[in-house]
Structure formats: C-alpha cells, structure tokens
Design a protein around this motif. Structure first.
Motif, mmCIF file in Angstrom:
data_model
loop_
_atom_site.group_PDB
_atom_site.id
_atom_site.type_symbol
_atom_site.label_atom_id
_atom_site.label_comp_id
_atom_site.label_asym_id
_atom_site.label_seq_id
_atom_site.Cartn_x
_atom_site.Cartn_y
_atom_site.Cartn_z
ATOM 1 N N GLU A 1 -8.506 4.667 4.027
ATOM 2 C CA GLU A 1 -7.266 4.745 3.260
ATOM 3 C C GLU A 1 -7.088 3.525 2.359
ATOM 4 N N ARG B 1 -6.835 3.804 -1.772
ATOM 5 C CA ARG B 1 -5.765 3.253 -2.602
ATOM 6 C C ARG B 1 -6.309 2.238 -3.606
ATOM 7 N N ASP C 1 0.974 4.415 -2.843
ATOM 8 C CA ASP C 1 0.994 5.857 -2.569
ATOM 9 C C ASP C 1 2.165 6.554 -3.261
ATOM 10 N N HIS D 1 0.838 -1.206 0.000
ATOM 11 C CA HIS D 1 0.000 0.000 0.000
ATOM 12 C C HIS D 1 0.868 1.249 0.000
ATOM 13 N N ASP D 2 2.011 1.204 0.675
ATOM 14 C CA ASP D 2 2.923 2.353 0.656
ATOM 15 C C ASP D 2 3.456 2.609 -0.748
#
Length: 266
Positions: free
Chosen positions: A128, A132, A109, A105-106
């Motif tokens: 969040e 995403r 982003d 997920h990072d």
C-alpha cells in the motif's frame, strides 16, 4: 586544525547498534589527538537525538556531531513543499526543520496533492505504501531518496536497505529518483554546513566503497576503507572490480581502531 574525521556508523562504529570492538576507544583517541569526529550516516530512519543517545550508550558523546541522510533529503526541499514521507521518524524530523508540509498517506488516498515523495529505510514498508508513493510520482511528484544503499549491515549479515525500498517505488512509478545521501552532493553540502573545515586532508571512514569511497571523492578528501561491515576482509579489486568502482582507498584496514593508529601515527 587537525584533519576532520568523518565516520560512517553502520559497519564502522557498530552493527545494528552492537559496537564493533575498539570503535569507541578509537573515537576517544582521535578526539584527544585534536581531530573533530563527525558521524555521517545514510541511516535516515532514526532522529538525530536517537542516534546521539545510541552513540552515548556505547561510550561516545556525539552531541552536535551527527549528520544523517534524512538531513540531506530535507536539504533539497523548499519551505511549504508538500511531502509524502515513506520513511522513519528521522525524515519526519528533518522535513519539519525546513518548514515543509507532510501529507499523510490517508490524505493521498483522498486525492491530496503531493510535490515530493521522500523515501528512506523503514521496516513497515508494504504494497500500500508503494502504491500511494508510485501513484503520486506518476501524477507529477518528484521522487527523492535519502540513499540508494541496497543493503544494511547487521551482525547476522546484510538485510534490505533503503535503496531497495526506493528501487521498488521507482520501478512501480517508472521514474528515476533524485538521491541525496552519500555519495551525492546534497549530503556534502550538509556536512560542510556542519563543519566548514572539511577539506582535502579530511578522512572519510566507511565500509562501502560505492557509498563512502565515492563520497570521499565528492568531498575531495581521503577515503579509509574498513573491513568491519559489508566489504569482506578477503575481497579484492581483482575479485570484484564493480564493488570498488568510483573509489580510491587512501587506507584499507580492518576497522576504525586501525584507522586511528595510522592517523595518530601509532
């Protein structure tokens, strides 16, 4: 070979891992009578080993006999496909088994490319994660759900299921998902890979007609509806035709113990 028995877990064997009375004994009787019993669940959250351990804790040896919707979700992935997972450890395990690549997920982003967003039940779902996932789908990723069950049965009543999470992401993305678990064909492919002898004589035992009953139709086998999960004991087709749509029950009984009595002739 005796007919294969396919058992849902939640609402058939247990409710949130609390065993339904007589279920483990019914499995033992069916096996003693020569039937292979497979456990076919739309729960994609837990790993196969965790499911096997949970079944062992209620007296059922299920090694090699568990099929999960996480496996069906991974079934539609290609080797090297880049996957954003919105789900539990079971999906991570299944994705790794087919050689797909998990995108964090990072990294999403930070602009990483995603080929497929794979969604299942998980209790830490939040805004969040939805942001995403839906953004990746709007950017061209495929949306795949391990199941579309709106609710999940527990001893205290239904709670939101993986299908509710999938619906949120689908709505936010403005795209319809591909669903792979019961009652859809990818799950049937996985079941037949595990047990090729599943045929018209097999029995799918489940508590949800729209999922388990329709899955029996997909497989071309018989459906045994049990009233130990999400389908109330007093609910009839006349009361709610939509609840039973897409399924025809060969058997409609209280629980798995009752199914075993009929299959084994008493």
């Amino acid at each position: 070979m005796k007919p294969v028995i396919l058992c849902d877990l939640d609402g058939v064997v247990w409710l949130a891992h609390r065993p339904i009375p007589g279920s483990s004994e019914a499995v033992a009787r069916l096996r003693h009578g020569g039937h292979r019993v497979l456990f076919v669940t739309n729960n994609s959250s837990a790993t196969v080993a965790t499911q096997e351990q949970a079944l062992a804790a209620v007296g059922i040896d299920a090694r090699g006999d568990v099929v999960t919707s996480a496996m069906s979700g991974a079934h539609v992935l290609a080797h090297g496909e880049r996957v954003l997972i919105c789900g539990g450890p079971g999906i991570h395990e299944a994705v790794a088994m087919v050689g797909a690549e998990v995108v964090s997920h990072d990294d999403v982003d930070r602009g990483a490319r995603v080929d497929t967003v794979l969604v299942g039940f998980h209790r830490d779902f939040d805004y969040e994660i939805m942001r995403r996932a839906s953004g990746a789908v709007r950017s061209g990723a495929r949306l795949v759900g391990t199941n579309d069950d709106a609710t999940y049965p527990t001893p205290d009543g239904p709670i939101p299921g993986g299908g509710s999470i999938l619906a949120a992401i689908s709505t936010a993305a403005g795209r319809s998902p591909v669903v792979t678990g019961k009652p859809y064909s990818p799950m049937a492919d996985v079941v037949r890979a595990v047990e090729p002898m599943v045929d018209a004589t097999a029995v799918m035992v489940g508590d949800r007609p729209s999922t388990d009953g329709a899955f029996a139709t997909t497989l071309g086998c018989r459906y045994a509806l049990v009233r130990s999960g999400v389908t109330p004991a007093d609910l009839s087709v006349d009361d709610d035709p939509a609840w039973f749509e897409g399924s025809t029950a060969w058997l409609d009984v209280a629980d798995l113990a009752a199914v075993a009595r009929v299959v084994l002739g008493g």
